[in-house]
Motif scaffolding. Structure first.
Motif, PDB file in Angstrom:
ATOM      1  N   ASP A 164     -18.063  14.639  36.791  1.00 13.98           N
ATOM      2  CA  ASP A 164     -18.323  13.201  36.855  1.00 13.98           C
ATOM      3  C   ASP A 164     -19.427  12.807  35.877  1.00 13.98           C
ATOM      4  N   ASP A 165     -19.222  11.663  35.226  1.00 12.46           N
ATOM      5  CA  ASP A 165     -20.233  11.078  34.357  1.00 12.46           C
ATOM      6  C   ASP A 165     -20.525  11.997  33.158  1.00 12.46           C
ATOM      7  N   TYR A 166     -21.518  11.620  32.349  1.00  6.70           N
ATOM      8  CA  TYR A 166     -21.904  12.403  31.182  1.00  6.70           C
ATOM      9  C   TYR A 166     -23.232  13.126  31.445  1.00  6.70           C
ATOM     10  N   TYR A 167     -23.503  14.166  30.658  1.00  8.44           N
ATOM     11  CA  TYR A 167     -24.730  14.969  30.798  1.00  8.44           C
ATOM     12  C   TYR A 167     -24.880  15.483  32.231  1.00  8.44           C
ATOM     13  N   HIS A 168     -23.750  15.796  32.852  1.00  8.93           N
ATOM     14  CA  HIS A 168     -23.788  16.139  34.279  1.00  8.93           C
ATOM     15  C   HIS A 168     -23.657  17.649  34.496  1.00  8.93           C
ATOM     16  N   SER A 169     -24.252  18.118  35.583  1.00  9.11           N
ATOM     17  CA  SER A 169     -24.192  19.534  35.942  1.00  9.11           C
ATOM     18  C   SER A 169     -24.339  19.657  37.449  1.00  9.11           C
ATOM     19  N   ILE A 170     -23.609  20.600  38.046  1.00  6.53           N
ATOM     20  CA  ILE A 170     -23.829  20.898  39.461  1.00  6.53           C
ATOM     21  C   ILE A 170     -24.768  22.095  39.619  1.00  6.53           C
ATOM     22  N   LEU A 171     -24.938  22.858  38.526  1.00  6.61           N
ATOM     23  CA  LEU A 171     -25.799  24.051  38.565  1.00  6.61           C
ATOM     24  C   LEU A 171     -27.272  23.693  38.385  1.00  6.61           C
ATOM     25  N   ILE A 172     -27.561  22.756  37.500  1.00  9.40           N
ATOM     26  CA  ILE A 172     -28.960  22.399  37.235  1.00  9.40           C
ATOM     27  C   ILE A 172     -29.696  21.944  38.502  1.00  9.40           C
ATOM     28  N   SER A 187     -33.001  23.798  39.984  1.00 13.51           N
ATOM     29  CA  SER A 187     -34.198  22.981  40.210  1.00 13.51           C
ATOM     30  C   SER A 187     -34.720  23.165  41.633  1.00 13.51           C
ATOM     31  N   GLU A 188     -33.803  23.147  42.596  1.00 21.12           N
ATOM     32  CA  GLU A 188     -34.173  23.313  44.012  1.00 21.12           C
ATOM     33  C   GLU A 188     -34.752  24.693  44.281  1.00 21.12           C
ATOM     34  N   ILE A 189     -34.102  25.724  43.771  1.00 23.24           N
ATOM     35  CA  ILE A 189     -34.528  27.107  44.042  1.00 23.24           C
ATOM     36  C   ILE A 189     -35.892  27.403  43.436  1.00 23.24           C
ATOM     37  N   PHE A 190     -36.118  26.940  42.206  1.00 18.41           N
ATOM     38  CA  PHE A 190     -37.336  27.318  41.485  1.00 18.41           C
ATOM     39  C   PHE A 190     -38.441  26.263  41.559  1.00 18.41           C
ATOM     40  N   GLN A 199     -36.475  20.103  33.514  1.00 17.48           N
ATOM     41  CA  GLN A 199     -37.090  21.334  33.011  1.00 17.48           C
ATOM     42  C   GLN A 199     -36.124  22.520  33.045  1.00 17.48           C
ATOM     43  N   VAL A 200     -34.840  22.244  33.257  1.00 18.86           N
ATOM     44  CA  VAL A 200     -33.826  23.303  33.317  1.00 18.86           C
ATOM     45  C   VAL A 200     -32.822  23.132  32.182  1.00 18.86           C
ATOM     46  N   GLY A 256     -26.395  31.766  31.476  1.00 16.72           N
ATOM     47  CA  GLY A 256     -27.834  31.936  31.410  1.00 16.72           C
ATOM     48  C   GLY A 256     -28.524  30.620  31.697  1.00 16.72           C
ATOM     49  N   PHE A 257     -29.828  30.663  31.958  1.00 17.59           N
ATOM     50  CA  PHE A 257     -30.565  29.416  32.149  1.00 17.59           C
ATOM     51  C   PHE A 257     -32.016  29.598  31.750  1.00 17.59           C
ATOM     52  N   ALA A 258     -32.654  28.474  31.459  1.00 16.65           N
ATOM     53  CA  ALA A 258     -34.055  28.486  31.043  1.00 16.65           C
ATOM     54  C   ALA A 258     -34.856  27.579  31.963  1.00 16.65           C
ATOM     55  N   LEU A 259     -36.041  28.061  32.346  1.00 19.47           N
ATOM     56  CA  LEU A 259     -37.000  27.301  33.139  1.00 19.47           C
ATOM     57  C   LEU A 259     -38.120  26.899  32.184  1.00 19.47           C
ATOM     58  N   CYS A 260     -38.290  25.612  31.964  1.00 18.38           N
ATOM     59  CA  CYS A 260     -39.086  25.139  30.835  1.00 18.38           C
ATOM     60  C   CYS A 260     -40.338  24.362  31.233  1.00 18.38           C
TER      61      CYS A 260
END
Length: 350
Positions: free
Chosen positions: A45-53, A57-60, A66-67, A220-224
């Motif tokens: 749904d929508d643009y620039y969208h993610s279900i993983l981010i 964000s919640e876990i860290f 910042q993800v 992969g993912f980055a915590l920024c």
């Protein structure tokens, strides 16, 4: 436990890239099998969208802004390296490092500087003072640190990292590659993450390829820190990442108990292997906080005997990273035991 199909080469099973042969939890495989057709047909749904981010964000405990998520860590490295200018920019990393860094930077004609590493008490360590000296001398665009480090297996402490950060300008991107996160029983995640609020140019990289046993899926993912995206001129993916990868990654992140148990098993196998090899006269193991162990081989003659023996092995769990240095993937007792038996036979020949 589930086993993933492995790459075959010259009738050998090549298991020397530190993948997890035990495989991911059943829930991850179930998510793959039950992937909905409509999730393949349509964008999120929508643009620039993610279900993983939002899950990361919640876990860290950091903001969604910042993800960054990527197709494996390699995808992220291409993003940061491609922003460099060959005429004026450079990268600083440590003496023994992941070979991909140099291969890709050479391809882009970007200079890679290195600072020293030392041996102390059966382990490699980063020379923090030399890192500061080389940083001041070379003024790199990126400081790249790997912890736990491939191929040496040593890790960076919170105190060491903060000492470096205090000596580095906010215009320099500080990347801590934590691909081998999960195999250091003393790792203090909250202490490391707390640095993100203090240093806007800091980024931690994580991979689903190692502990999460999903190397073939490339996630992969980055915590920024809050200024990392500005330094990279980064914009979130317009149409998102692969929907199936995001769904699988979420299930993996939620399978905490499975991965804790797997981590304990691999650490136990690693420590047993190190303790056994310490009794050999021709092989010196170094302490490790990863799912591999670096061995120093006594001399060229022993190294050649080992090379010859490895050519006859059906399963290869080791890789020469230098003439007399061998990196051994550990994590399953049966495979580690067979390789240990081979080392023992070669050690007795001398």
């Amino acid at each position: 436990s589930c086993r993933l199909h492995k790459q075959k080469f010259m009738k050998q099973l090549i298991l020397n890239r530190n993948e997890i042969v035990q495989g991911p939890p059943p829930k991850v495989l179930e998510a793959l099998r039950n992937f909905k057709l409509e999730h393949a047909n349509f964008y999120l749904d929508d643009y620039y969208h993610s279900i993983l981010i939002p899950k990361i964000s919640e876990i860290f405990g950091i903001s969604e802004e910042q993800v960054i998520i990527s197709y494996g860590e390699e995808d992220f490295f291409r993003t940061i390296f491609d922003e460099l200018d060959a005429k004026k920019d450079s990268v600083l990393t440590h003496q023994f490092h992941y070979t991909y860094y140099k291969k890709y930077l050479d391809f882009k004609e970007i200079h890679l500087h290195t600072f020293g590493m030392e041996e102390k008490n059966g382990s490699f360590v980063f020379d923090i003072e030399d890192c500061v000296r080389q940083y001041q001398k070379t003024n790199p665009k990126i400081l790249l640190l790997t912890s736990s480090n491939n191929p040496t297996g040593n890790s960076l402490s919170v105190e060491e990292l903060e000492k470096l950060l205090k000596n580095i300008t906010v215009e320099t991107l500080v990347v801590v590659d934590e691909a081998y996160w999960g195999f250091d029983e003393q790792y203090n995640q909250q202490a490391f993450l707390s640095l993100l609020s203090k240093y806007p140019n800091l980024v931690f990289l994580r991979s689903f390829s190692k502990l999460y046993a999903l190397a073939g899926l490339r996630i992969g993912f980055a915590l920024c820190g809050v200024n990392v995206k500005n330094l990279l001129k980064y914009q979130n993916r317009y149409l998102g990442l692969s929907r199936i990868l995001e769904e699988v990654a979420i299930v993996a992140l939620e399978s905490v108990d499975y991965y804790k148990k797997l981590s304990v098993e691999i650490i136990g196998d690693r420590e047993s292997f190190i303790n056994e090899v310490r009794n050999f006269k021709n092989f010196q193991p170094f302490s490790s906080k990863a799912n591999f162990v670096l061995l120093r081989i006594a001399n060229n003659a022993v190294a050649e005997r080992l090379r010859g023996a490895l050519q006859k092995e059906e399963v290869v769990v080791s890789k020469f990273v230098d003439e007399n240095f061998l990196r051994v993937s550990v994590g399953e007792k049966e495979l580690t035991g067979k390789f240990l038996k081979l080392l023992k036979e070669i050690d007795r020949m001398d």
